[in-house]
Design an enzyme around this catalytic site. Structure first.
Site, PDB file in Angstrom:
ATOM      1  N   LYS A 187      25.555  54.083  41.916  1.00 37.19           N
ATOM      2  CA  LYS A 187      25.352  55.270  42.752  1.00 37.19           C
ATOM      3  C   LYS A 187      23.871  55.651  42.792  1.00 37.19           C
ATOM      4  CE  LYS A 187      28.573  58.290  42.670  1.00 37.19           C
ATOM      5  NZ  LYS A 187      29.429  58.917  41.670  1.00 37.19           N
ATOM      6  N   ARG A 224      26.985  63.829  38.745  1.00 43.07           N
ATOM      7  CA  ARG A 224      27.991  62.774  38.968  1.00 43.07           C
ATOM      8  C   ARG A 224      27.694  61.532  38.140  1.00 43.07           C
ATOM      9  NH1 ARG A 224      29.317  61.864  45.076  1.00 43.07           N
ATOM     10  NH2 ARG A 224      27.116  61.440  45.320  1.00 43.07           N
ATOM     11  N   GLY A 227      36.801  57.052  40.337  1.00 45.55           N
ATOM     12  CA  GLY A 227      37.690  58.078  39.793  1.00 45.55           C
ATOM     13  C   GLY A 227      37.867  58.037  38.286  1.00 45.55           C
ATOM     14  N   MET A 238      35.497  58.337  35.832  1.00 45.34           N
ATOM     15  CA  MET A 238      34.668  59.225  35.026  1.00 45.34           C
ATOM     16  C   MET A 238      34.517  60.571  35.729  1.00 45.34           C
ATOM     17  SD  MET A 238      31.848  56.636  33.559  1.00 45.34           S
ATOM     18  CE  MET A 238      31.509  55.896  35.135  1.00 45.34           C
ATOM     19  N   ARG A 285      28.098  52.204  48.946  1.00 47.69           N
ATOM     20  CA  ARG A 285      28.318  51.098  48.003  1.00 47.69           C
ATOM     21  C   ARG A 285      29.075  50.004  48.733  1.00 47.69           C
ATOM     22  NH1 ARG A 285      32.615  54.485  44.378  1.00 47.69           N
ATOM     23  NH2 ARG A 285      34.187  54.677  45.985  1.00 47.69           N
ATOM     24  N   HIS A 302      43.482  58.032  46.053  1.00 48.53           N
ATOM     25  CA  HIS A 302      43.403  57.253  44.810  1.00 48.53           C
ATOM     26  C   HIS A 302      44.367  56.065  44.850  1.00 48.53           C
ATOM     27  CE1 HIS A 302      44.500  56.364  40.611  1.00 48.53           C
ATOM     28  NE2 HIS A 302      43.203  56.465  40.444  1.00 48.53           N
ATOM     29  N   ARG A 337      50.953  10.745  33.874  1.00 47.67           N
ATOM     30  CA  ARG A 337      50.738  10.718  32.434  1.00 47.67           C
ATOM     31  C   ARG A 337      51.969  10.156  31.740  1.00 47.67           C
ATOM     32  NH1 ARG A 337      49.545  16.178  29.302  1.00 47.67           N
ATOM     33  NH2 ARG A 337      51.792  16.349  29.436  1.00 47.67           N
ATOM     34  N   SER A 348      40.449  12.853  31.256  1.00 47.30           N
ATOM     35  CA  SER A 348      40.919  14.134  31.767  1.00 47.30           C
ATOM     36  C   SER A 348      40.996  15.097  30.583  1.00 47.30           C
ATOM     37  CB  SER A 348      42.291  13.968  32.428  1.00 47.30           C
ATOM     38  OG  SER A 348      42.717  15.208  32.927  1.00 47.30           O
ATOM     39  N   THR A 362      42.645  20.925  28.216  1.00 43.02           N
ATOM     40  CA  THR A 362      42.073  22.061  27.487  1.00 43.02           C
ATOM     41  C   THR A 362      43.125  22.946  26.826  1.00 43.02           C
ATOM     42  OG1 THR A 362      41.876  23.049  29.663  1.00 43.02           O
ATOM     43  CG2 THR A 362      39.868  22.187  28.664  1.00 43.02           C
ATOM     44  N   ASN A 363      44.399  22.734  27.185  1.00 45.83           N
ATOM     45  CA  ASN A 363      45.434  23.505  26.468  1.00 45.83           C
ATOM     46  C   ASN A 363      45.478  23.042  25.018  1.00 45.83           C
ATOM     47  OD1 ASN A 363      46.074  24.532  28.996  1.00 45.83           O
ATOM     48  ND2 ASN A 363      47.694  23.026  29.339  1.00 45.83           N
ATOM     49  N   ASP A 364      45.638  21.726  24.851  1.00 44.55           N
ATOM     50  CA  ASP A 364      45.677  21.210  23.486  1.00 44.55           C
ATOM     51  C   ASP A 364      44.307  21.268  22.826  1.00 44.55           C
ATOM     52  OD1 ASP A 364      48.321  20.509  22.685  1.00 44.55           O
ATOM     53  OD2 ASP A 364      48.324  19.034  24.301  1.00 44.55           O
ATOM     54  N   CYS A 392      42.601  19.096  33.336  1.00 47.35           N
ATOM     55  CA  CYS A 392      43.948  19.387  33.828  1.00 47.35           C
ATOM     56  C   CYS A 392      44.671  20.435  32.996  1.00 47.35           C
ATOM     57  CB  CYS A 392      44.778  18.113  33.930  1.00 47.35           C
ATOM     58  SG  CYS A 392      45.032  17.325  32.324  1.00 47.35           S
ATOM     59  N   TYR A 431      36.417  16.518  38.956  1.00 49.18           N
ATOM     60  CA  TYR A 431      37.513  17.253  39.595  1.00 49.18           C
ATOM     61  C   TYR A 431      38.166  18.225  38.628  1.00 49.18           C
ATOM     62  CZ  TYR A 431      40.837  14.114  37.227  1.00 49.18           C
ATOM     63  OH  TYR A 431      41.545  13.425  36.295  1.00 49.18           O
TER      64      TYR A 431
END
Ligand code: PEP
Ligand code: MG
Length: 908
Positions: free
Chosen positions: A25, A95, A104, A106, A351, A467, A629, A776, A779-781, A843, A863
């Site tokens: 602001k 303000r 809204g 603050m 804004r 709001h 896989r 590949s 990233t989960n494991d 993957c 990829y």
């Protein structure tokens, strides 16, 4: 440290890019002022003061007082008024304004400087006693609530009580005498509640308000909002103190908000609302229903109350000229607040406008076509997370509609759910997995958690900028606001329409695109991905470097992903092909077989199923790579659990159920995620690989013959940590390939690669790459094994870690750059040391997360592969990452808390 930046009369000490210091602001007020626009003079206390306040036991820096006093003197010189003066008093607005918009969340105090003497001066000075007393009662109400901590409902109750006693409907019908009485009652309330009087000293009022705004940085709703939007707690808010201008100075005064384009549709037409003889909070609070700014939108809404265009034509022209100028200046759609004081226009805020995904797409495409921005800019400014909204279903136009009411189409998409009347009920229902529509007379920032939990929001009062409307659009939740023909009885928990009364728990559907409210669940249709969406996606594809593939295990997934623009399959989890119907039993027979002969018998049954599945995937993806896989079943997911299941499988296998139960016990693993899965299974039972390889190559032959298109096979070996594991399995694959391809007599190319999903594999990537055609990253494991946190059990404590600030994001959702990320970087570098052109992909679930995608771009992966519905998000995020890389910046839409100042780096 310079704590205060001044602005006024065409000069300003800051600029738009100073939002880190001045808050959004303050920075934009400075910018507008410097542009020569009519901005009331003021000063901005920088965000560092907020940090100082909270770090030093809620005290302000010593030298701040003098700087603020000088700033006020500057305002006094420019306005010809004096703060606290009993002839020409200067009144102030105080303000909040953080670096990121937190609408809204603050606190704000208006009309500051009024007391029993200055109110009389204001009355004399303005020649309007009613205005002066109305301002005074507003000030006491706001100050009493925000600074002194008295519930605003208590003031509202007194106001309602007075109106009832006087038998009047509108606040504007209160006379000077009524307002004087009201002020006296408000002051008495404060004395009763706090045992202290309302402060008469403007100086005391000012410091009270500044302290309250800084304190509000840490109120519960602001904290929730920051957590939801990844805004760091350390940023703090700035405070803007500005000379008041009055929209409540009679019928030539007004206040309003406007968007330079329609925030719901993106249409290039000024869109806004205003109220005559009112102050800003009246518009947002939805207490009175506002009027349209343009004549066109008045006609469209069917309102009989005049537009600003008709009511004040000169001001309207000046205002529209300024709006156009601001949009050109910022090169983006603006959300503007203004006040008209006795026919003089004042700009109070501008804004970047929050908008729906649809509006964002349309505005970006239009602005690029208008030459206002480049195509890359257009792509860069769409929030990838928001395009989920475009993938939302809408109501089937052919469906029977039982419309019971209508309001404003405040946030697009349709939603069905059970009615709840409180935010608490919405949150509770969500926890139980039930879909609800939150129905409120109007929402307030206290409802933020309930709105987040609901599928849709319906309010009875309030306009397009209320709001509920603003917040729902920001969250991407369908919303109908201002459905005035419906009534809510909060106590009885009923929603009453003309001919029906609905109770809590009854099912309704809301259509946030038309504003309709309907009884029951209505059939929906899937969204159309052409038009502006298609255009942005095409521009994104042109800017993108990485390809986007999909994780698909079924033909339906593969087809959906292609329609979303996937460029191949990056992961087909073959174990997922066996969950359905009778297949799972054959799979169980294979797992539970006591010897190779038993296993081969089950594998013989699985072979034709796999072959036809693969052939279908190759056909759907013709000409595109398909990564298959080898089996990676965590055993516990497949073993029979109930007695009935054990009996079934035993009967199929011709075994005794007791013996089979013993075999199941023997296979029990303490930690199946780290157990006999992935390539370990293939090494124990090579006949599984043999069957899968045969199914893959036979399917490829079938598909190639049928379609005539090349089949690009990439076989992926899971859970490798040693090169020898890969060597062993690859040699088997090669043997089968040779046999099948030889028999068929056609050329089929294939690659054999490995998942890199264990830290050892990343560390030994240069050695493993000798045997792999591609990597590949799983990233989960990799996250599971790097942190040593079980992916199945993480939920019970990750949220606590986040709440305590120990980590800022769940590492299973957004990649941990510093730890897991370093392993990916290391694996990539070492792999490419051995093979400079080694193909690299990802993957894990992270491949659909924009922040993680940015990391992948920076790391140089080829990829990303994500679930079908995330493909468009990934296409956009990958394009933004590439554009940002070219500009040496970080993409605009990443959660700010995650981005360090010098490139990649989640701080955890
Ligand atoms: C991974 O571990 O990231 C992966 C993609 O494999 P899965 O989720 O099937 O273990
Ligand atoms: Mg895995």
């Amino acid at each position: 440290m310079k704590w205060v930046y001044r602005f006024g009369d065409g000069h300003a000490e800051g600029r738009a890019d100073d939002s880190e210091l001045l808050g959004g602001k303050g920075a934009n007020l400075a910018e507008m002022c410097a542009l020569g626009l009519p901005v009331p003079p003021g000063l901005t206390i920088i965000t560092h003061a907020c940090r100082h306040f909270h770090d030093n036991n809620r005290t302000l820096p010593d030298d701040l007082k003098d700087e603020v006093r000088n700033g006020i003197r500057h305002m006094e010189a420019l306005t010809g008024r004096t703060f606290g003066d009993t002839v020409h008093p200067l009144l102030l607005s105080v303000r909040s304004g953080a670096r990121a918009s937190m609408p809204g969340m603050m606190d704000t105090v208006l009309n500051l400087g009024l007391n029993d003497l200055t109110v009389e001066a204001l009355a004399g000075d303005s020649g309007d006693a009613r205005f002066a007393w109305d301002s005074y009662r507003r000030f006491i109400q706001m100050y009493g609530d925000v600074v002194m901590g008295i519930d605003h409902e208590m003031f509202a109750d007194i106001l309602e009580d007075e109106k009832a006693r006087l038998d009047i409907e509108q606040d504007t019908d209160l006379s000077v005498a009524d307002l004087r009485d009201l002020v006296a009652r408000y002051k008495a309330l404060i004395e009763d509640e706090l045992g202290q009087t309302f402060p008469q000293s403007p100086e005391v009022q000012l410091w009270g308000a500044i302290g309250a705004v800084f304190s509000s940085w840490k109120n519960a709703r602001a904290i929730t909002f920051r957590a939801l939007h990844d805004i760091p707690d350390t940023w703090g808010t700035a405070v803007s103190v500005q000379a008041m201008v009055f929209g409540n100075l009679g019928n030539s005064s007004a206040t309003g908000v406007a968007f330079t384009r329609n925030p719901s549709t993106g249409e290039n037409a000024l869109y806004g609302e205003f109220l005559v003889n009112a102050q800003g909070e009246d518009v947002v609070a939805g207490i009175r229903t506002p009027q349209s700014i343009t004549e066109a939108s008045r006609l469209e809404s069917g309102s009989d109350r005049p537009s600003l265009e008709k009511l004040m034509p000169d001001v309207f022209v000046e205002f529209t000229t300024i709006c156009a100028r601001l949009e050109r200046h910022y090169g983006d759609m603006q959300d503007i607040e203004f006040t008209i004081e006795r026919s003089k226009l004042w700009m109070l805020q501008t804004r970047t406008a929050r908008r729906t995904a649809r509006a964002a797409m349309k505005a970006a495409v239009d602005m690029a076509d208008e030459g206002l921005i480049s195509r890359d800019d257009a792509v860069a400014r769409i929030d990838p997370a928001s395009i989920d909204q475009l993938l939302h279903p809408t109501i089937d136009p052919a469906a029977r509609r039982d419309i019971i009411g209508a309001g404003l189409p405040a946030s697009p998409g349709a939603a069905t759910g059970a009615i709840v009347f409180t935010s608490e009920a919405a949150v509770a229902a969500r926890k139980e997995g039930r879909d609800v529509i939150l129905v409120r007379v109007e929402t307030s920032p206290e409802d933020i958690h309930g709105m987040h939990a609901a599928r849709g929001i319906l309010t009875i009062r309030g306009g397009m900028t209320s709001h509920a409307a603003v917040v729902a659009r920001g969250m991407g939740i369908p919303c109908v606001s201002g459905a005035g023909s419906l009534r809510v009885d909060q106590r009885a928990e009923t929603l009453v329409a003309r001919n029906i009364t609905l109770n809590k728990g009854d099912i309704i559907t809301i259509d946030g695109s038309s504003g309709h409210v309907l009884v029951g669940a209505i059939p929906m249709i899937q969204p159309e991905l052409s038009g502006d969406f298609g255009c942005i996606m095409a521009w994104a594809d042109a800017a993108r470097r990485m390809s986007v593939r999909t994780n698909a295990d079924t033909p339906a997934d593969a087809r959906a992903a292609r329609s979303f623009g996937a460029e191949g399959i990056g992961l087909c989890r073959t174990e997922h092909m066996f969950f359905e119907g009778t297949r799972i039993n054959v799979m169980r027979e294979m797992i539970l077989a006591e010897n190779e002969a038993g296993r081969r018998a089950a594998l013989d049954q699985l072979l034709p199923m796999q072959r036809s599945d693969f052939a279908e995937l190759f056909t759907i993806m013709q000409g595109m790579p398909v990564t298959i896989r080898l089996l990676d079943p965590p055993l516990h997911e497949f073993l029979p659990k109930t007695e009935a299941e054990v009996r079934d499988v035993a009967a199929n296998m011709g075994l005794d159920p007791v013996g089979l139960a013993q075999r199941i016990d023997a296979l029990h693993e303490f930690n199946p995620m780290l157990g006999h899965r992935g390539c370990r299974l293939a090494i124990s039972y090579p006949e599984i690989v043999e069957m899968q390889a045969r199914a893959i190559f036979e399917a490829a032959v079938l598909a190639a013959r049928q379609t005539g298109a090349p089949v690009l096979i990439e076989i992926l070996v899971p859970l490798v940590s040693l090169r020898a594991e890969l060597d062993y399995i690859k040699s088997q694959i090669d043997t089968v390939a040779k046999a099948v391809i030889g028999e068929a007599g056609i050329a089929i190319d294939y690659l054999v690669g490995t998942m890199i999903e264990l830290p050892r594999a990343a560390l030994r990537a240069h050695i493993i790459a000798q045997a792999a055609d591609f990597f590949s990253f799983g990233t989960n494991d990799l996250t599971q094994t790097t942190f040593g946190i079980s992916r199945d059990d993480a939920a019970s404590f990750i949220a606590t870690y986040q709440a305590k600030g120990i980590i800022n994001r769940d590492p299973f959702i957004s990649l941990d750059f510093d730890g897991v990320g370093e392993l990916i970087q290391l694996g990539s570098e070492r792999g490419r040391q051995t093979k400079p052109n080694l193909k690299l992909g990802i993957c894990g679930e992270h491949a659909g997360d924009p922040t993680s995608i940015w990391f992948c771009e920076e790391t140089g992966l080829d990829y990303v592969s994500c679930s079908p519905f995330r493909v468009p998000i990934a296409r956009l995020a990958a394009a933004q990452a590439a554009i940002a890389q070219g500009r040496s910046q970080s993409p605009q839409h990443l959660p700010q808390a995650l981005v360090s100042n010098n490139g990649v780096g989640v701080r955890q």
